[in-house]
Motif scaffolding. Sequence first.
Motif, PDB file in Angstrom:
ATOM      1  N   ALA A  82      67.503  82.377 -24.050  1.00  0.00           N
ATOM      2  CA  ALA A  82      68.379  82.696 -25.179  1.00  0.00           C
ATOM      3  C   ALA A  82      67.881  82.048 -26.464  1.00  0.00           C
ATOM      4  O   ALA A  82      68.086  82.578 -27.553  1.00  0.00           O
ATOM      5  CB  ALA A  82      69.814  82.254 -24.887  1.00  0.00           C
ATOM      6  N   PHE A  83      67.210  80.900 -26.338  1.00  0.00           N
ATOM      7  CA  PHE A  83      66.696  80.208 -27.513  1.00  0.00           C
ATOM      8  C   PHE A  83      65.276  80.645 -27.882  1.00  0.00           C
ATOM      9  O   PHE A  83      64.740  80.207 -28.879  1.00  0.00           O
ATOM     10  CB  PHE A  83      66.759  78.691 -27.303  1.00  0.00           C
ATOM     11  CG  PHE A  83      68.150  78.160 -27.486  1.00  0.00           C
ATOM     12  CD1 PHE A  83      68.606  77.748 -28.725  1.00  0.00           C
ATOM     13  CD2 PHE A  83      69.027  78.112 -26.408  1.00  0.00           C
ATOM     14  CE1 PHE A  83      69.890  77.277 -28.891  1.00  0.00           C
ATOM     15  CE2 PHE A  83      70.318  77.641 -26.566  1.00  0.00           C
ATOM     16  CZ  PHE A  83      70.753  77.224 -27.814  1.00  0.00           C
ATOM     17  N   ARG A  84      64.677  81.525 -27.085  1.00  0.00           N
ATOM     18  CA  ARG A  84      63.320  81.991 -27.372  1.00  0.00           C
ATOM     19  C   ARG A  84      63.262  83.472 -27.731  1.00  0.00           C
ATOM     20  O   ARG A  84      62.326  83.907 -28.392  1.00  0.00           O
ATOM     21  CB  ARG A  84      62.412  81.718 -26.177  1.00  0.00           C
ATOM     22  CG  ARG A  84      62.263  80.222 -25.884  1.00  0.00           C
ATOM     23  CD  ARG A  84      61.284  80.006 -24.784  1.00  0.00           C
ATOM     24  NE  ARG A  84      59.943  80.296 -25.222  1.00  0.00           N
ATOM     25  CZ  ARG A  84      59.075  79.410 -25.715  1.00  0.00           C
ATOM     26  NH1 ARG A  84      59.450  78.165 -25.850  1.00  0.00           N
ATOM     27  NH2 ARG A  84      57.870  79.769 -26.056  1.00  0.00           N
ATOM     28  N   ILE A  85      64.229  84.240 -27.277  1.00  0.00           N
ATOM     29  CA  ILE A  85      64.228  85.683 -27.522  1.00  0.00           C
ATOM     30  C   ILE A  85      65.012  85.964 -28.795  1.00  0.00           C
ATOM     31  O   ILE A  85      66.103  85.450 -28.989  1.00  0.00           O
ATOM     32  CB  ILE A  85      64.822  86.440 -26.319  1.00  0.00           C
ATOM     33  CG1 ILE A  85      63.866  86.323 -25.125  1.00  0.00           C
ATOM     34  CG2 ILE A  85      65.109  87.894 -26.668  1.00  0.00           C
ATOM     35  CD1 ILE A  85      64.372  86.946 -23.857  1.00  0.00           C
ATOM     36  N   ARG A  86      64.434  86.792 -29.664  1.00  0.00           N
ATOM     37  CA  ARG A  86      65.074  87.133 -30.940  1.00  0.00           C
ATOM     38  C   ARG A  86      65.779  88.478 -30.816  1.00  0.00           C
ATOM     39  O   ARG A  86      65.161  89.528 -30.940  1.00  0.00           O
ATOM     40  CB  ARG A  86      64.045  87.186 -32.056  1.00  0.00           C
ATOM     41  CG  ARG A  86      63.470  85.846 -32.366  1.00  0.00           C
ATOM     42  CD  ARG A  86      62.483  85.938 -33.488  1.00  0.00           C
ATOM     43  NE  ARG A  86      61.920  84.618 -33.729  1.00  0.00           N
ATOM     44  CZ  ARG A  86      61.354  84.270 -34.851  1.00  0.00           C
ATOM     45  NH1 ARG A  86      61.251  85.139 -35.831  1.00  0.00           N
ATOM     46  NH2 ARG A  86      60.868  83.067 -34.987  1.00  0.00           N
ATOM     47  N   SER A  87      67.063  88.415 -30.545  1.00  0.00           N
ATOM     48  CA  SER A  87      67.900  89.610 -30.530  1.00  0.00           C
ATOM     49  C   SER A  87      69.303  89.161 -30.883  1.00  0.00           C
ATOM     50  O   SER A  87      69.645  87.980 -30.769  1.00  0.00           O
ATOM     51  CB  SER A  87      67.877  90.301 -29.163  1.00  0.00           C
ATOM     52  OG  SER A  87      68.637  89.582 -28.207  1.00  0.00           O
ATOM     53  N   GLN A  88      70.115  90.097 -31.335  1.00  0.00           N
ATOM     54  CA  GLN A  88      71.499  89.771 -31.683  1.00  0.00           C
ATOM     55  C   GLN A  88      72.267  89.266 -30.471  1.00  0.00           C
ATOM     56  O   GLN A  88      73.078  88.356 -30.567  1.00  0.00           O
ATOM     57  CB  GLN A  88      72.201  90.991 -32.280  1.00  0.00           C
ATOM     58  CG  GLN A  88      71.819  91.253 -33.727  1.00  0.00           C
ATOM     59  CD  GLN A  88      72.159  90.077 -34.624  1.00  0.00           C
ATOM     60  OE1 GLN A  88      71.268  89.383 -35.097  1.00  0.00           O
ATOM     61  NE2 GLN A  88      73.422  89.837 -34.855  1.00  0.00           N
ATOM     62  N   ARG A  89      71.992  89.846 -29.313  1.00  0.00           N
ATOM     63  CA  ARG A  89      72.708  89.452 -28.104  1.00  0.00           C
ATOM     64  C   ARG A  89      72.277  88.059 -27.640  1.00  0.00           C
ATOM     65  O   ARG A  89      73.103  87.273 -27.173  1.00  0.00           O
ATOM     66  CB  ARG A  89      72.529  90.502 -27.022  1.00  0.00           C
ATOM     67  CG  ARG A  89      73.217  91.824 -27.422  1.00  0.00           C
ATOM     68  CD  ARG A  89      72.955  92.928 -26.438  1.00  0.00           C
ATOM     69  NE  ARG A  89      73.560  92.694 -25.136  1.00  0.00           N
ATOM     70  CZ  ARG A  89      74.793  93.066 -24.804  1.00  0.00           C
ATOM     71  NH1 ARG A  89      75.555  93.691 -25.674  1.00  0.00           N
ATOM     72  NH2 ARG A  89      75.249  92.819 -23.599  1.00  0.00           N
ATOM     73  N   ALA A  90      70.986  87.726 -27.777  1.00  0.00           N
ATOM     74  CA  ALA A  90      70.527  86.373 -27.440  1.00  0.00           C
ATOM     75  C   ALA A  90      71.162  85.371 -28.400  1.00  0.00           C
ATOM     76  O   ALA A  90      71.595  84.286 -27.990  1.00  0.00           O
ATOM     77  CB  ALA A  90      69.004  86.291 -27.497  1.00  0.00           C
ATOM     78  N   LYS A  91      71.237  85.733 -29.672  1.00  0.00           N
ATOM     79  CA  LYS A  91      71.882  84.867 -30.661  1.00  0.00           C
ATOM     80  C   LYS A  91      73.342  84.636 -30.294  1.00  0.00           C
ATOM     81  O   LYS A  91      73.847  83.517 -30.389  1.00  0.00           O
ATOM     82  CB  LYS A  91      71.786  85.500 -32.051  1.00  0.00           C
ATOM     83  CG  LYS A  91      72.449  84.679 -33.127  1.00  0.00           C
ATOM     84  CD  LYS A  91      72.361  85.366 -34.480  1.00  0.00           C
ATOM     85  CE  LYS A  91      73.105  84.546 -35.522  1.00  0.00           C
ATOM     86  NZ  LYS A  91      73.190  85.254 -36.794  1.00  0.00           N
ATOM     87  N   ARG A  92      74.032  85.684 -29.861  1.00  0.00           N
ATOM     88  CA  ARG A  92      75.443  85.558 -29.478  1.00  0.00           C
ATOM     89  C   ARG A  92      75.608  84.614 -28.296  1.00  0.00           C
ATOM     90  O   ARG A  92      76.532  83.802 -28.269  1.00  0.00           O
ATOM     91  CB  ARG A  92      76.026  86.943 -29.158  1.00  0.00           C
ATOM     92  CG  ARG A  92      77.468  86.919 -28.759  1.00  0.00           C
ATOM     93  CD  ARG A  92      78.376  86.448 -29.904  1.00  0.00           C
ATOM     94  NE  ARG A  92      79.699  86.171 -29.377  1.00  0.00           N
ATOM     95  CZ  ARG A  92      80.247  84.963 -29.307  1.00  0.00           C
ATOM     96  NH1 ARG A  92      79.611  83.913 -29.763  1.00  0.00           N
ATOM     97  NH2 ARG A  92      81.438  84.802 -28.783  1.00  0.00           N
ATOM     98  N   LEU A  93      74.706  84.688 -27.311  1.00  0.00           N
ATOM     99  CA  LEU A  93      74.784  83.766 -26.177  1.00  0.00           C
ATOM    100  C   LEU A  93      74.514  82.333 -26.631  1.00  0.00           C
ATOM    101  O   LEU A  93      75.201  81.406 -26.200  1.00  0.00           O
ATOM    102  CB  LEU A  93      73.819  84.170 -25.059  1.00  0.00           C
ATOM    103  CG  LEU A  93      73.882  83.274 -23.827  1.00  0.00           C
ATOM    104  CD1 LEU A  93      75.257  83.343 -23.161  1.00  0.00           C
ATOM    105  CD2 LEU A  93      72.807  83.626 -22.832  1.00  0.00           C
ATOM    106  N   ARG A  94      73.530  82.140 -27.515  1.00  0.00           N
ATOM    107  CA  ARG A  94      73.257  80.795 -28.053  1.00  0.00           C
ATOM    108  C   ARG A  94      74.515  80.231 -28.712  1.00  0.00           C
ATOM    109  O   ARG A  94      74.890  79.073 -28.469  1.00  0.00           O
ATOM    110  CB  ARG A  94      72.133  80.841 -29.090  1.00  0.00           C
ATOM    111  CG  ARG A  94      70.772  81.080 -28.548  1.00  0.00           C
ATOM    112  CD  ARG A  94      69.692  80.829 -29.588  1.00  0.00           C
ATOM    113  NE  ARG A  94      69.767  81.657 -30.765  1.00  0.00           N
ATOM    114  CZ  ARG A  94      69.154  82.817 -30.931  1.00  0.00           C
ATOM    115  NH1 ARG A  94      68.411  83.319 -29.958  1.00  0.00           N
ATOM    116  NH2 ARG A  94      69.268  83.491 -32.054  1.00  0.00           N
ATOM    117  N   GLU A  95      75.155  81.037 -29.544  1.00  0.00           N
ATOM    118  CA  GLU A  95      76.367  80.585 -30.232  1.00  0.00           C
ATOM    119  C   GLU A  95      77.463  80.228 -29.228  1.00  0.00           C
ATOM    120  O   GLU A  95      78.172  79.223 -29.402  1.00  0.00           O
ATOM    121  CB  GLU A  95      76.865  81.680 -31.181  1.00  0.00           C
ATOM    122  CG  GLU A  95      75.955  81.925 -32.355  1.00  0.00           C
ATOM    123  CD  GLU A  95      76.290  83.186 -33.132  1.00  0.00           C
ATOM    124  OE1 GLU A  95      75.719  83.352 -34.222  1.00  0.00           O
ATOM    125  OE2 GLU A  95      77.109  84.007 -32.658  1.00  0.00           O
TER     126      GLU A  95
END
Length: 120
Positions: A82-95
Amino acid sequence: MKGKDTNNNARQIITMDEHGNVTIPNGEIWMGEYEIANLFGVFGHSVRTQVKEIYKVGLLHPCTAERNIRVAYSLEMVIALAFRIRSQRAKRLREHVIAMLNERHERFVMLLPARAGSPC
């Protein structure tokens, strides 16, 4: 949500609905490449590339991050991705993960793996 590994054992997976609401179930989480790609809204190649890079830099080791080789990855691997992949969904999981940690910061102790040697 539950999935199955190659031994037909039940396992938990992280899900995200169309509104970006993340569900992280209690219990042991193991996710397949397709499930991770679907969670982050990326192709499997992106997941494979980042998994290899995470192993290469020594952030995680295959013996602790994989189950039934090439079938399921641990919660730790999913969060690392989640901290390496650049996508809106990965960003949402990081948050979501960061918000969970902030809610529990008084009770939370983070143990980081030592880089010396193999954990296996």
